[in-house]
Design a protein around this motif. Structure first.
Motif, PDB file in Angstrom:
ATOM      1  N   ILE A   5      18.072   4.594 -29.537  1.00 41.76           N
ATOM      2  CA  ILE A   5      17.789   3.516 -28.589  1.00 41.76           C
ATOM      3  C   ILE A   5      17.396   2.275 -29.385  1.00 41.76           C
ATOM      4  CG2 ILE A   5      16.423   2.708 -26.639  1.00 41.76           C
ATOM      5  CD1 ILE A   5      15.876   5.565 -25.878  1.00 41.76           C
ATOM      6  N   HIS A   6      18.111   1.172 -29.125  1.00 41.14           N
ATOM      7  CA  HIS A   6      17.796  -0.103 -29.757  1.00 41.14           C
ATOM      8  C   HIS A   6      17.470  -1.109 -28.663  1.00 41.14           C
ATOM      9  CE1 HIS A   6      17.654  -3.402 -32.470  1.00 41.14           C
ATOM     10  NE2 HIS A   6      18.776  -3.966 -32.038  1.00 41.14           N
ATOM     11  N   THR A   7      16.519  -2.001 -28.921  1.00 44.23           N
ATOM     12  CA  THR A   7      16.091  -2.991 -27.935  1.00 44.23           C
ATOM     13  C   THR A   7      16.343  -4.394 -28.452  1.00 44.23           C
ATOM     14  OG1 THR A   7      14.399  -1.512 -27.031  1.00 44.23           O
ATOM     15  CG2 THR A   7      14.129  -3.864 -26.601  1.00 44.23           C
TER      16      THR A   7
ATOM     17  N   VAL B 292      18.457  -4.269 -23.128  1.00 44.88           N
ATOM     18  CA  VAL B 292      18.557  -5.728 -23.247  1.00 44.88           C
ATOM     19  C   VAL B 292      17.437  -6.389 -22.455  1.00 44.88           C
ATOM     20  CG1 VAL B 292      19.992  -7.755 -22.858  1.00 44.88           C
ATOM     21  CG2 VAL B 292      21.060  -5.573 -23.492  1.00 44.88           C
ATOM     22  N   CYS B 293      16.551  -7.066 -23.145  1.00 41.37           N
ATOM     23  CA  CYS B 293      15.570  -7.931 -22.492  1.00 41.37           C
ATOM     24  C   CYS B 293      16.214  -9.302 -22.333  1.00 41.37           C
ATOM     25  CB  CYS B 293      14.307  -8.056 -23.344  1.00 41.37           C
ATOM     26  SG  CYS B 293      13.440  -6.504 -23.649  1.00 41.37           S
ATOM     27  N   SER B 294      16.346  -9.777 -21.124  1.00 44.49           N
ATOM     28  CA  SER B 294      17.060 -11.035 -20.908  1.00 44.49           C
ATOM     29  C   SER B 294      16.341 -12.214 -21.538  1.00 44.49           C
ATOM     30  CB  SER B 294      17.252 -11.282 -19.406  1.00 44.49           C
ATOM     31  OG  SER B 294      18.078 -10.290 -18.848  1.00 44.49           O
ATOM     32  N   GLY B 295      15.003 -12.205 -21.485  1.00 45.84           N
ATOM     33  CA  GLY B 295      14.270 -13.348 -22.000  1.00 45.84           C
ATOM     34  C   GLY B 295      14.489 -14.575 -21.137  1.00 45.84           C
ATOM     35  N   SER B 296      14.115 -15.727 -21.684  1.00 47.21           N
ATOM     36  CA  SER B 296      14.215 -16.975 -20.926  1.00 47.21           C
ATOM     37  C   SER B 296      14.676 -18.093 -21.836  1.00 47.21           C
ATOM     38  CB  SER B 296      12.865 -17.336 -20.300  1.00 47.21           C
ATOM     39  OG  SER B 296      12.933 -18.550 -19.603  1.00 47.21           O
ATOM     40  N   SER B 297      15.946 -18.485 -21.686  1.00 46.90           N
ATOM     41  CA  SER B 297      16.490 -19.617 -22.446  1.00 46.90           C
ATOM     42  C   SER B 297      16.166 -19.518 -23.936  1.00 46.90           C
ATOM     43  CB  SER B 297      15.979 -20.933 -21.864  1.00 46.90           C
ATOM     44  OG  SER B 297      16.377 -21.061 -20.515  1.00 46.90           O
TER      45      SER B 297
ATOM     46  N   THR C  97      14.152 -17.523 -25.485  1.00 50.89           N
ATOM     47  CA  THR C  97      12.783 -17.166 -25.855  1.00 50.89           C
ATOM     48  C   THR C  97      12.448 -15.773 -25.330  1.00 50.89           C
ATOM     49  OG1 THR C  97      11.836 -18.197 -23.866  1.00 50.89           O
ATOM     50  CG2 THR C  97      11.988 -19.565 -25.857  1.00 50.89           C
ATOM     51  N   PHE C  98      11.526 -15.114 -26.007  1.00 50.10           N
ATOM     52  CA  PHE C  98      11.039 -13.781 -25.673  1.00 50.10           C
ATOM     53  C   PHE C  98      10.214 -13.827 -24.396  1.00 50.10           C
ATOM     54  CE2 PHE C  98       7.293 -11.027 -25.967  1.00 50.10           C
ATOM     55  CZ  PHE C  98       7.856  -9.773 -26.142  1.00 50.10           C
ATOM     56  N   CYS C  99      10.347 -12.806 -23.539  1.00 45.74           N
ATOM     57  CA  CYS C  99       9.550 -12.704 -22.317  1.00 45.74           C
ATOM     58  C   CYS C  99       8.753 -11.399 -22.311  1.00 45.74           C
ATOM     59  CB  CYS C  99      10.435 -12.763 -21.077  1.00 45.74           C
ATOM     60  SG  CYS C  99      10.927 -14.425 -20.617  1.00 45.74           S
ATOM     61  N   LEU C 100       7.468 -11.523 -22.116  1.00 45.36           N
ATOM     62  CA  LEU C 100       6.563 -10.379 -22.142  1.00 45.36           C
ATOM     63  C   LEU C 100       6.943  -9.328 -21.103  1.00 45.36           C
ATOM     64  CD1 LEU C 100       3.854  -9.369 -23.440  1.00 45.36           C
ATOM     65  CD2 LEU C 100       2.698 -10.434 -21.484  1.00 45.36           C
ATOM     66  N   GLU C 101       7.291  -9.772 -19.899  1.00 53.55           N
ATOM     67  CA  GLU C 101       7.540  -8.824 -18.808  1.00 53.55           C
ATOM     68  C   GLU C 101       8.789  -7.982 -19.054  1.00 53.55           C
ATOM     69  OE1 GLU C 101       9.505 -12.718 -17.599  1.00 53.55           O
ATOM     70  OE2 GLU C 101       7.623 -12.097 -18.545  1.00 53.55           O
ATOM     71  N   ASP C 102       9.802  -8.558 -19.698  1.00 52.82           N
ATOM     72  CA  ASP C 102      11.007  -7.780 -20.009  1.00 52.82           C
ATOM     73  C   ASP C 102      10.714  -6.744 -21.084  1.00 52.82           C
ATOM     74  OD1 ASP C 102      12.391  -9.307 -18.191  1.00 52.82           O
ATOM     75  OD2 ASP C 102      13.296 -10.602 -19.698  1.00 52.82           O
ATOM     76  N   PHE C 103       9.899  -7.118 -22.065  1.00 50.89           N
ATOM     77  CA  PHE C 103       9.504  -6.195 -23.134  1.00 50.89           C
ATOM     78  C   PHE C 103       8.709  -5.025 -22.553  1.00 50.89           C
ATOM     79  CE2 PHE C 103       6.915  -5.302 -27.084  1.00 50.89           C
ATOM     80  CZ  PHE C 103       7.979  -4.931 -27.876  1.00 50.89           C
ATOM     81  N   TYR C 104       7.835  -5.321 -21.602  1.00 50.70           N
ATOM     82  CA  TYR C 104       7.070  -4.281 -20.914  1.00 50.70           C
ATOM     83  C   TYR C 104       8.011  -3.360 -20.137  1.00 50.70           C
ATOM     84  CZ  TYR C 104       3.398  -2.255 -17.921  1.00 50.70           C
ATOM     85  OH  TYR C 104       2.552  -1.393 -17.267  1.00 50.70           O
ATOM     86  N   GLY C 105       8.980  -3.953 -19.429  1.00 47.97           N
ATOM     87  CA  GLY C 105       9.951  -3.153 -18.690  1.00 47.97           C
ATOM     88  C   GLY C 105      10.769  -2.264 -19.608  1.00 47.97           C
ATOM     89  N   ALA C 106      11.181  -2.806 -20.752  1.00 44.66           N
ATOM     90  CA  ALA C 106      11.928  -2.007 -21.722  1.00 44.66           C
ATOM     91  C   ALA C 106      11.089  -0.833 -22.208  1.00 44.66           C
ATOM     92  CB  ALA C 106      12.344  -2.884 -22.901  1.00 44.66           C
TER      93      ALA C 106
ATOM     94  N   THR D 153      14.655   2.572 -32.733  1.00 46.37           N
ATOM     95  CA  THR D 153      14.540   1.501 -33.711  1.00 46.37           C
ATOM     96  C   THR D 153      13.140   0.890 -33.600  1.00 46.37           C
ATOM     97  OG1 THR D 153      15.374  -0.171 -32.186  1.00 46.37           O
ATOM     98  CG2 THR D 153      17.005   0.995 -33.562  1.00 46.37           C
ATOM     99  N   ASP D 154      12.776   0.058 -34.564  1.00 44.28           N
ATOM    100  CA  ASP D 154      11.432  -0.519 -34.551  1.00 44.28           C
ATOM    101  C   ASP D 154      11.172  -1.328 -33.281  1.00 44.28           C
ATOM    102  OD1 ASP D 154      10.903   0.636 -36.973  1.00 44.28           O
ATOM    103  OD2 ASP D 154      10.895  -1.222 -38.136  1.00 44.28           O
ATOM    104  N   SER D 155      12.179  -2.064 -32.809  1.00 47.74           N
ATOM    105  CA  SER D 155      11.976  -2.860 -31.592  1.00 47.74           C
ATOM    106  C   SER D 155      11.738  -1.955 -30.388  1.00 47.74           C
ATOM    107  CB  SER D 155      13.179  -3.772 -31.344  1.00 47.74           C
ATOM    108  OG  SER D 155      14.374  -3.030 -31.224  1.00 47.74           O
ATOM    109  N   SER D 156      12.427  -0.830 -30.337  1.00 44.73           N
ATOM    110  CA  SER D 156      12.236   0.110 -29.226  1.00 44.73           C
ATOM    111  C   SER D 156      10.891   0.806 -29.308  1.00 44.73           C
ATOM    112  CB  SER D 156      13.367   1.136 -29.219  1.00 44.73           C
ATOM    113  OG  SER D 156      14.594   0.527 -28.942  1.00 44.73           O
TER     114      SER D 156
END
Length: 253
Positions: A3-5, A145-150, A152-161, A180-183
């Protein structure tokens, strides 16, 4: 099984999204939560598009009374569209084809569409998606895939992942999964704040903007974990369809 994020949609490499990959896309605030909510309120199907122009072109394929346009661009509701907030459109979508245009989430979905399968996930249906994939995966790599915002990183997507990964590992077996480390970072972050989904969303940049305009009801709704037993899959790179699986003792009316 790996799993990769990805931390934002701009990291998507469409060449690498191939028949060996399963994509799971998150845009917790709001696109993927909106899609799950549309099906919860009995939408017929959802078509994610890249922008308002494509949305209007797509809408012409349907009788006016059979389609609902929902969308925003850079956080501003598109003229003539419904705001992408469950409290706004929930009485409008039953039995309808929803065409959805957002700055980040629908773009992430479309840019990930070369994957073998693409699942739309949020906190609302993340448990159902994780269990479904765990029971049906073979040797594919999962790309969260964390969609992020334009860009930039988004905390809520990272939490969802992290929520999805934690549920998947629990279902599939920790010894069988390579993160992976991101996951791993997403999983550890979620596990450290597992009971704080509403607070995580409130404290995020997008969440604070929603509070400014008094959309706390929507924040509270989409912060619920695992309440919708919805498996949402992109079909033919074009529209999102639904499979239902039971999630015991959980349903939000």
């Amino acid at each position: 099984m790996k799993i990769h994020t990805l931390l934002k949609k701009e990291e998507i490499d469409t060449v690498q999204m191939n028949e060996e990959k399963i994509a799971v896309v998150f845009d917790v605030l709001m696109a993927t939560s909106v899609i799950a909510s549309c099906f919860h309120y009995d939408a017929k199907q959802v078509i994610p598009v890249l922008d308002a122009t494509e949305a209007l072109q797509e809408a012409r394929k349907y009788p006016p009374d059979e389609v609902v346009l929902i969308g925003e661009h850079n956080g501003i509701t598109i003229e003539g569209f419904f705001d992408p907030l469950p409290s706004v459109f929930k009485k409008q979508v039953s039995g309808k084809t929803v065409i959805l245009s957002t700055t980040n989430g629908t773009v992430a979905i479309r840019n990930s569409s070369n994957a073998k399968k693409l699942y739309v996930a949020s906190l609302l249906n993340g448990e159902a998606v994780s269990k479904h994939i765990a029971r049906n995966i073979h040797q594919e790599t999962i790309i969260v895939v964390c969609s992020g915002s334009s860009n930039t990183f988004c905390l809520e997507d990272f939490y969802g992942a992290g929520y999805f990964i934690a549920q998947f590992v629990k279902e599939f077996g920790e010894e069988k999964v390579e993160l992976t480390d991101s996951s791993l970072a997403a999983k550890l972050f979620y596990e450290n704040r597992a009971e704080d989904s509403y607070e995580i969303l409130r404290q995020s940049r997008v969440g604070m903007n929603l509070q400014k305009y008094h959309y706390d009801e929507d924040l509270l709704f989409v912060s619920q974990k695992g309440v919708l037993p919805l498996i949402l899959i992109l079909e033919e790179k074009r529209l999102i369809s639904i499979k239902k699986e039971k999630v015991a003792n959980k349903r939000e009316e």
